[in-house]
Design an enzyme around this catalytic site. Structure first.
Site, PDB file in Angstrom:
ATOM      1  N   ASP A 152     -53.226  46.732  -6.420  1.00  0.00           N
ATOM      2  CA  ASP A 152     -53.362  45.318  -6.744  1.00  0.00           C
ATOM      3  C   ASP A 152     -54.793  45.006  -7.158  1.00  0.00           C
ATOM      4  O   ASP A 152     -55.735  45.176  -6.375  1.00  0.00           O
ATOM      5  CB  ASP A 152     -52.976  44.489  -5.507  1.00  0.00           C
ATOM      6  CG  ASP A 152     -52.746  43.031  -5.824  1.00  0.00           C
ATOM      7  OD1 ASP A 152     -53.262  42.555  -6.845  1.00  0.00           O
ATOM      8  OD2 ASP A 152     -52.044  42.362  -5.041  1.00  0.00           O
ATOM      9  N   ASP A 175     -47.572  39.215 -17.346  1.00  0.00           N
ATOM     10  CA  ASP A 175     -46.240  38.629 -17.167  1.00  0.00           C
ATOM     11  C   ASP A 175     -46.328  37.120 -17.333  1.00  0.00           C
ATOM     12  O   ASP A 175     -47.085  36.464 -16.617  1.00  0.00           O
ATOM     13  CB  ASP A 175     -45.708  38.978 -15.778  1.00  0.00           C
ATOM     14  CG  ASP A 175     -44.216  38.747 -15.637  1.00  0.00           C
ATOM     15  OD1 ASP A 175     -43.731  37.758 -16.224  1.00  0.00           O
ATOM     16  OD2 ASP A 175     -43.557  39.533 -14.949  1.00  0.00           O
ATOM     17  N   ASP A 211     -48.455  36.684 -25.928  1.00  0.00           N
ATOM     18  CA  ASP A 211     -47.565  36.289 -27.008  1.00  0.00           C
ATOM     19  C   ASP A 211     -46.639  35.156 -26.569  1.00  0.00           C
ATOM     20  O   ASP A 211     -45.695  34.814 -27.266  1.00  0.00           O
ATOM     21  CB  ASP A 211     -46.732  37.487 -27.476  1.00  0.00           C
ATOM     22  CG  ASP A 211     -45.737  37.941 -26.417  1.00  0.00           C
ATOM     23  OD1 ASP A 211     -46.084  37.903 -25.216  1.00  0.00           O
ATOM     24  OD2 ASP A 211     -44.607  38.339 -26.771  1.00  0.00           O
ATOM     25  N   PHE A 250     -46.005  46.775 -27.149  1.00  0.00           N
ATOM     26  CA  PHE A 250     -45.355  45.557 -26.703  1.00  0.00           C
ATOM     27  C   PHE A 250     -45.678  44.392 -27.645  1.00  0.00           C
ATOM     28  O   PHE A 250     -44.823  43.573 -27.975  1.00  0.00           O
ATOM     29  CB  PHE A 250     -45.805  45.200 -25.277  1.00  0.00           C
ATOM     30  CG  PHE A 250     -45.232  43.902 -24.788  1.00  0.00           C
ATOM     31  CD1 PHE A 250     -43.959  43.848 -24.263  1.00  0.00           C
ATOM     32  CD2 PHE A 250     -45.965  42.731 -24.872  1.00  0.00           C
ATOM     33  CE1 PHE A 250     -43.419  42.650 -23.832  1.00  0.00           C
ATOM     34  CE2 PHE A 250     -45.434  41.529 -24.453  1.00  0.00           C
ATOM     35  CZ  PHE A 250     -44.155  41.490 -23.929  1.00  0.00           C
TER      36      PHE A 250
END
Length: 282
Positions: A152, A175, A211, A250
């Protein structure tokens, strides 16, 4: 996160000799499944775990290279970055270091490291296939300026990095947590910026890319309002994609779907902390 932590993992499998994925033990001497355990509070978290698979070549890279180029984020020690990025010649105290949170399969990270060998990249993720892939890329490309951290990033920033040790921070395609009830889980928020700021040198560049339009808008709002950061763009808006950020796999998928990618480039404001004088130490 980024192309990555949307795919975080548990390292419980590898591919067989014919490429078929088969169960396998965890990698001896490799990344720990939960390096920080339960001994550190986690009010915000930099990733969302998900199981995935590890290929033969990725597993081989983890076994061979992790002891040299990998580290677990256990929250139990303060890192010496000069030592961490040292080589056979010794520590490298003059090497600028950039922290990258979330690197996916590591292709873009390796490309940036190859293009800028005089900058160290501390790349953080929990995606074991990506960790193995990046280690393999670094070896094949002869890169000695990449270190892979497992765990983390919040714990890394809060517990393990000394003040003003970073020359940059990169968060590419984290995310977006699109549902409104999940927005509190987004990484770029005031609490995270306040946590990251002390580890960044004055003038260090915080570079985000997404995005997801609503997340880009939130990033711009939160960063603009934070007193420790200032926008590098005179108009206070988004930045053109800098040449040093490669187009990721991605990102290409998002562009093919008609998504618009936004880059945000903000600079850490403040003064460098002076080292104590001999008189002050006496």
């Amino acid at each position: 996160m980024s192309d990555s932590s949307r795919n975080a993992d548990a390292p419980d499998a590898s591919a067989g000799s014919k490429g078929r994925v088969t169960a396998a033990p965890r990698f001896p001497g490799g990344p720990s499944p939960d390096p920080a355990g339960s001994h550190h509070e986690r009010r915000i978290r930099s990733f969302q775990p998900r199981r995935s698979r590890v290929t033969t070549s990725q597993g081989d890279a983890l076994r061979r290279l992790w002891p040299t180029w990998g580290l677990d984020i256990d929250g139990l020690r303060t890192l010496d970055l000069a030592e961490l990025f040292g080589d056979e010649r010794g520590p490298r105290p003059d090497l600028p270091v950039v922290l990258e949170i979330g690197f996916g399969m590591g292709e873009a990270t390796a490309e940036m490291a190859a293009a800028d060998p005089d900058t160290g990249i501390l790349a953080v993720d929990v995606h074991t296939p990506g960790q193995g892939n990046l280690l393999g890329l670094a070896e094949r490309k002869g890169l000695d300026n990449v270190r892979v951290a497992n765990g983390d990033a919040i714990i890394l920033l809060r517990e393990m990095l000394p003040p003003q040790c970073l020359d940059g921070l990169r968060v590419y395609f984290p995310d977006p947590w699109p549902k409104a009830r999940h927005h509190k889980r987004r990484l770029i928020q005031p609490e995270f910026l306040s946590l990251a700021a002390p580890s960044l040198k004055p003038g260090a560049l915080l570079h985000c890319a997404t995005d997801w339009e609503p997340y880009a808008e939130q990033m711009l709002e939160v960063l603009t309002a934070h007193p420790d950061f200032e926008n590098t763009q005179p108009d206070g808006g988004y930045a053109p994609r800098p040449a040093f950020r490669p187009r990721t796999r991605f990102e290409g998928q998002g562009l093919d779907k008609g998504h618009v990618v936004h880059d945000l480039l903000f600079r850490r404001v403040g003064r460098t902390t002076a080292a104590p004088t001999a008189a002050a130490q006496d």
